[in-house]
Design a protein around this motif. Structure first.
Motif, mmCIF file in Angstrom:
data_model
loop_
_atom_site.group_PDB
_atom_site.id
_atom_site.type_symbol
_atom_site.label_atom_id
_atom_site.label_comp_id
_atom_site.label_asym_id
_atom_site.label_seq_id
_atom_site.Cartn_x
_atom_site.Cartn_y
_atom_site.Cartn_z
ATOM 1 N N LYS A 191 0.435 -1.526 0.452
ATOM 2 C CA LYS A 191 -0.509 0.387 -0.021
ATOM 3 C C LYS A 191 1.218 0.743 -0.704
ATOM 4 N N SER A 192 0.455 2.406 -0.965
ATOM 5 C CA SER A 192 1.411 3.678 -0.876
ATOM 6 C C SER A 192 0.644 4.290 0.555
ATOM 7 N N LYS A 193 1.805 5.275 0.710
ATOM 8 C CA LYS A 193 1.728 6.283 1.977
ATOM 9 C C LYS A 193 0.578 6.940 1.789
ATOM 10 N N ARG A 194 -0.449 7.577 1.125
ATOM 11 C CA ARG A 194 -1.599 7.954 0.906
ATOM 12 C C ARG A 194 -2.542 6.746 1.538
ATOM 13 N N GLU A 195 -2.589 5.821 1.159
ATOM 14 C CA GLU A 195 -3.437 4.742 1.427
ATOM 15 C C GLU A 195 -3.693 4.457 2.730
ATOM 16 N N ILE A 196 -2.744 4.274 3.052
ATOM 17 C CA ILE A 196 -2.138 3.656 4.710
ATOM 18 C C ILE A 196 -2.681 5.035 5.424
ATOM 19 N N GLU A 197 -2.369 6.124 5.026
ATOM 20 C CA GLU A 197 -2.764 7.313 5.874
ATOM 21 C C GLU A 197 -4.603 7.386 6.090
ATOM 22 N N ALA A 198 -5.249 7.282 4.833
ATOM 23 C CA ALA A 198 -6.780 7.229 4.688
ATOM 24 C C ALA A 198 -6.999 6.255 5.256
ATOM 25 N N LEU A 225 -5.905 4.969 8.109
ATOM 26 C CA LEU A 225 -5.595 5.790 9.779
ATOM 27 C C LEU A 225 -6.796 7.062 10.143
ATOM 28 N N GLU A 226 -7.157 7.763 9.357
ATOM 29 C CA GLU A 226 -8.028 8.771 9.204
ATOM 30 C C GLU A 226 -9.198 7.801 9.788
ATOM 31 N N ASP A 227 -9.194 6.551 8.416
ATOM 32 C CA ASP A 227 -10.535 6.298 8.641
ATOM 33 C C ASP A 227 -11.189 5.572 10.499
ATOM 34 N N ILE A 228 -9.697 4.892 11.071
ATOM 35 C CA ILE A 228 -9.828 4.431 12.404
ATOM 36 C C ILE A 228 -10.607 5.800 13.100
ATOM 37 N N GLU A 229 -9.299 7.034 13.036
ATOM 38 C CA GLU A 229 -8.842 7.480 14.067
ATOM 39 C C GLU A 229 -10.925 8.359 14.588
ATOM 40 N N GLU A 230 -11.545 8.734 13.487
ATOM 41 C CA GLU A 230 -12.697 8.879 12.871
ATOM 42 C C GLU A 230 -13.857 8.511 14.083
ATOM 43 N N GLY A 231 -13.966 6.678 14.003
ATOM 44 C CA GLY A 231 -14.188 6.205 15.042
ATOM 45 C C GLY A 231 -15.704 6.756 15.417
ATOM 46 N N PRO A 232 -16.239 6.380 16.853
ATOM 47 C CA PRO A 232 -17.775 6.052 16.650
ATOM 48 C C PRO A 232 -17.524 7.357 17.192
ATOM 49 N N PRO A 233 -18.939 8.411 16.733
ATOM 50 C CA PRO A 233 -19.566 9.893 17.319
ATOM 51 C C PRO A 233 -19.677 10.013 18.559
#
Length: 63
Positions: free
Chosen positions: A4-11, A13-21
């Motif tokens: 995976k590219s660095k951008r794919e990994i960052e995306a 991680l951003e999805d995981i960090e958002e988490g539940p509201p």
């Protein structure tokens, strides 16, 4: 297997960090299947357990 590219990994991680509201716990698969649920907020994927009234966050499950 391609790496995976660095951008794919960052995306990812951003999805995981958002988490539940908010402060809602995330439902797991065992709890999902063992309880009856009613929708609270469709946009935020929140549902309430009918027996206890607790509100849980429902992540998008990939089956």
């Amino acid at each position: 297997m391609p790496r995976k590219s660095k951008r794919e990994i960052e995306a990812t991680l951003e999805d995981i960090e958002e988490g539940p509201p908010g402060e809602y716990p995330t439902v797991d698969l065992a709890l999902l299947l063992s309880c009856d649920w009613e929708p609270v907020n469709e946009e935020q994927n929140l549902k309430r357990r009918q027996d206890t009234g607790e509100v849980y966050y429902f992540p998008e499950f990939d089956f």
